[in-house]
Design an enzyme around this catalytic site. Structure first.
Site, PDB file in Angstrom:
ATOM      1  N   GLY A 113     -11.494  48.864  71.767  1.00 15.21           N
ATOM      2  CA  GLY A 113     -11.476  49.410  73.124  1.00 15.21           C
ATOM      3  C   GLY A 113     -11.595  50.913  73.148  1.00 15.21           C
ATOM      4  N   PRO A 158     -14.489  47.051  69.171  1.00 16.79           N
ATOM      5  CA  PRO A 158     -13.425  46.032  69.123  1.00 16.79           C
ATOM      6  C   PRO A 158     -12.034  46.615  69.327  1.00 16.79           C
ATOM      7  CG  PRO A 158     -14.131  46.581  66.905  1.00 16.79           C
ATOM      8  CD  PRO A 158     -15.074  47.299  67.840  1.00 16.79           C
ATOM      9  N   TYR A 176     -28.615  58.275  67.338  1.00 14.90           N
ATOM     10  CA  TYR A 176     -27.325  58.919  67.137  1.00 14.90           C
ATOM     11  C   TYR A 176     -27.552  60.283  66.486  1.00 14.90           C
ATOM     12  CZ  TYR A 176     -25.382  54.203  67.852  1.00 14.90           C
ATOM     13  OH  TYR A 176     -25.054  52.967  68.359  1.00 14.90           O
TER      14      TYR A 176
END
Length: 333
Positions: free
Chosen positions: A222, A220, A58
């Site tokens: 979306g 979680p 990242y």
């Protein structure tokens, strides 16, 4: 905040985690500001969150450097989870599971995170050129050396091959897990799980439950859709992956509004201040005591709101209503 345990060694974490990827990777670079992200991390920790999820890719590397500033001050408050196994090149990402690389990557992550031990070290992707048992054996050696407390496997990014709640999306992941479990225990698996991506419920979640393995539920919310704060047709910046995601076209965002409407109905029954995002996270929490949702954010407001979902208890009626919502649609449906 409620505590949950993951893995056979019962590693304790807050029931809600914090996904730190958006602070330095993915989504819109123009919205990534270090000081704001630091405030979000500190606010999450103050609200009872302990699990901070990152990875060396990242940035690359800048996300771990950012969290290192937090760990330097608040190491005792943090359960740090990071990943290895992916290298970021010029416009591409490749897997590297060579044992010597894994050992170097761990040492580098320890330096960037300013800590002498990683609470959870996940294999981001298996290297097709290296038997996964060899990679896992090198990671197990890091536990023996005292550099890592527990090991996990990331299944985020597994290609969705069917929409059904009874699909076998994670068959390949389960095969990998079965192989590495014979080398060294798996403490946790990270995989996408939400109301609009429930495929892990079919086989992966039961596999984990049967073996005392924790499931870290990635995305979680979306990718923000289930919060109800995104407007169909609102558009995304060109470097935001949602600009190319088949569920984030204007047409599909409109078609999937029944999911948001269902979450909003349940939220309204629980009183003022309860949000669709909190209901979506409470639904994930209700899937098992070994499940820890890890919503990603870079904003203090959302970090605190997400943490508040740990205190929301859905009724049997709520869960039945949410289960009856239609499956999310893709642009090719």
């Amino acid at each position: 905040m409620e505590r949950r345990t993951i893995g056979a060694t019962a590693l304790g974490v807050g029931a809600i985690g914090l996904g730190c990827m958006p602070m330095n990777w993915g989504y819109s670079r123009s919205q990534q500001r270090g000081d704001r992200s630091l405030r979000a991390v500190h606010a999450a920790l103050d609200a009872g969150v302990s699990l901070l999820d990152t990875a060396d890719m990242y940035g690359p590397f800048t996300n771990e450097l950012l969290l290192g500033r937090v760990l330097k001050e608040r190491r005792s408050d943090v359960f740090v989870s990071t990943k290895c196994g992916l290298l970021v090149g010029d416009g591409h990402v490749v897997a590297n599971g060579r044992p010597e690389y894994v050992r170097r990557a761990c040492d580098a992550s320890l330096r960037r995170l300013q800590t002498d031990v990683l609470d959870l070290y996940l294999l981001h992707r298996a290297d097709p050129e290296v038997p996964v048992e060899e990679t896992w054996g090198a990671m197990a050696g890091l536990v023996t050396a005292g550099k890592v407390r527990a090991l996990g496997l990331s299944a985020v990014g597994v290609r969705r091959t069917r929409r059904s709640r009874t699909g076998d999306l994670h068959e390949g992941t389960i095969r990998q897990l079965t192989r590495v479990q014979q080398v060294f225990p798996v403490a946790a698996v990270q995989a996408e799980l939400s109301l609009w991506a429930p495929e892990a419920l079919a086989r992966l979640l039961p596999w984990c439950a049967d073996r005392g393995v924790g499931l870290l539920a990635a995305m979680p919310l979306g990718s923000g859709f289930l919060t109800g704060t995104l407007t169909p047709g609102g558009g995304f910046e060109p470097d935001d992956p949602r600009a190319r995601h088949p569920r984030f076209t204007s047409e599909m965002m409109a078609a999937n509004q029944p999911l948001v409407a269902g979450l909003r109905r349940v939220a309204e029954r629980h009183g003022d201040g309860v949000t669709p995002a909190q209901v979506a996270l409470a639904w994930v929490l209700a899937q098992g005591r070994h499940v820890v949702p890890v919503p990603g954010t870079k904003r203090e407001r959302w970090a605190v709101e997400n943490a508040g979902a740990a205190g929301l208890r859905l009724t049997a009626g709520d869960l039945a209503e949410l289960a009856a919502l239609p499956d999310a649609r893709e642009s090719w449906d």
